[in-house]
Scaffold this active site. Sequence first.
Site, PDB file in Angstrom:
ATOM      1  N   VAL A  22      46.076  75.285  28.197  1.00 32.13           N
ATOM      2  CA  VAL A  22      45.413  74.597  27.084  1.00 32.13           C
ATOM      3  C   VAL A  22      46.412  73.727  26.338  1.00 32.13           C
ATOM      4  O   VAL A  22      46.141  72.556  26.020  1.00 32.13           O
ATOM      5  CB  VAL A  22      44.762  75.611  26.130  1.00 32.13           C
ATOM      6  CG1 VAL A  22      44.229  74.912  24.887  1.00 32.13           C
ATOM      7  CG2 VAL A  22      43.644  76.363  26.835  1.00 32.13           C
ATOM      8  N   PRO A  42      58.426  80.723  24.675  1.00 31.02           N
ATOM      9  CA  PRO A  42      59.483  81.284  25.533  1.00 31.02           C
ATOM     10  C   PRO A  42      59.309  80.941  27.006  1.00 31.02           C
ATOM     11  O   PRO A  42      60.266  81.033  27.781  1.00 31.02           O
ATOM     12  CB  PRO A  42      59.349  82.793  25.294  1.00 31.02           C
ATOM     13  CG  PRO A  42      57.934  82.988  24.853  1.00 31.02           C
ATOM     14  CD  PRO A  42      57.573  81.764  24.086  1.00 31.02           C
ATOM     15  N   ASP A 194      33.555  31.338  34.465  1.00 30.88           N
ATOM     16  CA  ASP A 194      33.745  30.568  35.680  1.00 30.88           C
ATOM     17  C   ASP A 194      32.482  30.629  36.535  1.00 30.88           C
ATOM     18  O   ASP A 194      31.541  31.376  36.241  1.00 30.88           O
ATOM     19  CB  ASP A 194      34.924  31.122  36.492  1.00 30.88           C
ATOM     20  CG  ASP A 194      36.266  30.676  35.932  1.00 30.88           C
ATOM     21  OD1 ASP A 194      36.289  29.712  35.155  1.00 30.88           O
ATOM     22  OD2 ASP A 194      37.284  31.306  36.272  1.00 30.88           O
ATOM     23  N   LYS A 216      34.128  25.672  38.218  1.00 34.77           N
ATOM     24  CA  LYS A 216      34.536  24.593  39.114  1.00 34.77           C
ATOM     25  C   LYS A 216      34.103  24.926  40.539  1.00 34.77           C
ATOM     26  O   LYS A 216      33.950  26.088  40.903  1.00 34.77           O
ATOM     27  CB  LYS A 216      36.058  24.424  39.096  1.00 34.77           C
ATOM     28  CG  LYS A 216      36.686  24.186  37.745  1.00 34.77           C
ATOM     29  CD  LYS A 216      38.196  24.082  37.883  1.00 34.77           C
ATOM     30  CE  LYS A 216      38.872  23.825  36.539  1.00 34.77           C
ATOM     31  NZ  LYS A 216      38.875  25.007  35.682  1.00 34.77           N
ATOM     32  N   GLY A 248      38.192  37.309  40.004  1.00 38.61           N
ATOM     33  CA  GLY A 248      39.422  37.948  40.475  1.00 38.61           C
ATOM     34  C   GLY A 248      40.285  38.411  39.333  1.00 38.61           C
ATOM     35  O   GLY A 248      39.828  39.075  38.404  1.00 38.61           O
ATOM     36  N   ASP A 249      41.568  38.042  39.379  1.00 42.29           N
ATOM     37  CA  ASP A 249      42.522  38.372  38.323  1.00 42.29           C
ATOM     38  C   ASP A 249      42.930  37.089  37.603  1.00 42.29           C
ATOM     39  O   ASP A 249      43.174  36.068  38.262  1.00 42.29           O
ATOM     40  CB  ASP A 249      43.761  39.049  38.929  1.00 42.29           C
ATOM     41  CG  ASP A 249      44.763  39.437  37.864  1.00 42.29           C
ATOM     42  OD1 ASP A 249      44.714  40.592  37.400  1.00 42.29           O
ATOM     43  OD2 ASP A 249      45.593  38.590  37.468  1.00 42.29           O
ATOM     44  N   MET A 326      41.155  29.847  48.385  1.00 41.50           N
ATOM     45  CA  MET A 326      40.699  28.451  48.226  1.00 41.50           C
ATOM     46  C   MET A 326      41.241  27.590  49.360  1.00 41.50           C
ATOM     47  O   MET A 326      41.680  26.459  49.147  1.00 41.50           O
ATOM     48  CB  MET A 326      41.139  27.902  46.861  1.00 41.50           C
ATOM     49  CG  MET A 326      40.593  28.700  45.689  1.00 41.50           C
ATOM     50  SD  MET A 326      41.327  28.239  44.090  1.00 41.50           S
ATOM     51  CE  MET A 326      42.951  29.017  44.219  1.00 41.50           C
TER      52      MET A 326
END
Length: 406
Positions: A22, A42, A194, A216, A248-249, A326
């Site tokens: 815990v 201990p 996008d 785009k 994406g990123d 791309m």
Amino acid sequence: MTALFGLALTGRRVVVVGAGKVASRRVRRFLAEGAHVCVVAPAASDDIRRHAQHGDLEWRDREAAAADLDDAWFVLAATDDPAVNAAVVSWADARRIFSIDVSDGSRGSARQAASSQHGDLAVGVVSTEGPDPARIRAVRDAVAAHIDAGGVDLRRRRTHEGRVILVGSGPGDPSLITVRGRQALSEADVVVTDRLGATELLVTVPYDVEVVNVGKSPDNHPVPQHEINALLVDRAKRGLVVVRLKGGDPFVFGRGGEEVHACLEAGVPVEVVPGVTSALSVPALAGIPVTQRQVAGTVVITSGHAGADPTAVAAMVEGATLVVLMGVNALPGIVQAGLDAGAAPGMPVAIIERGSTPQERITRTVLSDAVRSAGETGVKPPAIIVIGQVAHPELLASAAAATPHS
């Protein structure tokens, strides 16, 4: 009736008496909040021992004493001996230090909530009567799931400083957006989106959220980048939360760096939420590992706009994995440059159109035939092109057969 308050423990001393299962669970939470944790016991669990070895916390390897609570802001009594826990709580009460007794919720001056974090909001659940950890965790999990699924409007109601959140939405499947990305959409006053990525998520935002499409396509850029930058800054300076939803990123050929720079230059706070990049996830979803032991230990990610640059050509020649984003229009030049430099004509190639979506299609070929195959199948953007031995259709099956099983 229990009054509920949140305690800011970052940089403050928290004493935990006990070091079992815990205590270990609670200690992780205190460390995550940035508290200075002192554990007194201990004997300690392996988890607490490792934290102590790494210097994450202080472990006093002995029985607790009242003086251990000196300078503490919060105390957790978490031994398996109720009498010891009661004594620790009494020491805390005498010092006016908030405390929890894990063995008896009626003792102690505080109760720890089962909590979840959602951007800059924390939601906590506590029991006002007898402690029932499993019950409050179940309620916490249900509430958190509802919030993270976009079921709650998280927009601020009071006037506040505007900011921009760049969110990578992943390759297209809406379930691949990160939890933080989904939360950010629930906070948005404005979404600048996008054309690609998980745009299906936009149907979940409230009707009064402004949605601006600046998408785009290869031959059509209706909104120049400098206008996108200006749009983000303008809306944020009006005191709005602006989510820039990108495929994406944001930082992998997404021009996210330019947008962050524009915001910082204008004095606008900006947060970046990384996304699952299509360069790695789309091949993975198609069963193509971009690296594979004894096949390819290096992966090069390039843009078709760069054409057959020296690094991309070297990857094809040396047997590294080349991933082209791309790159449909640039494929003929990339293939020819690789062959001219000595790349193997039989090098496997996989072209994955609309990866992660129901419209996904994979064209498998070899380097010398890639242009012809793409023409015959009518390959169209968006597509990810993988060049290398990892694109061989039988790679995973052969690797599994060659791997000894214990």
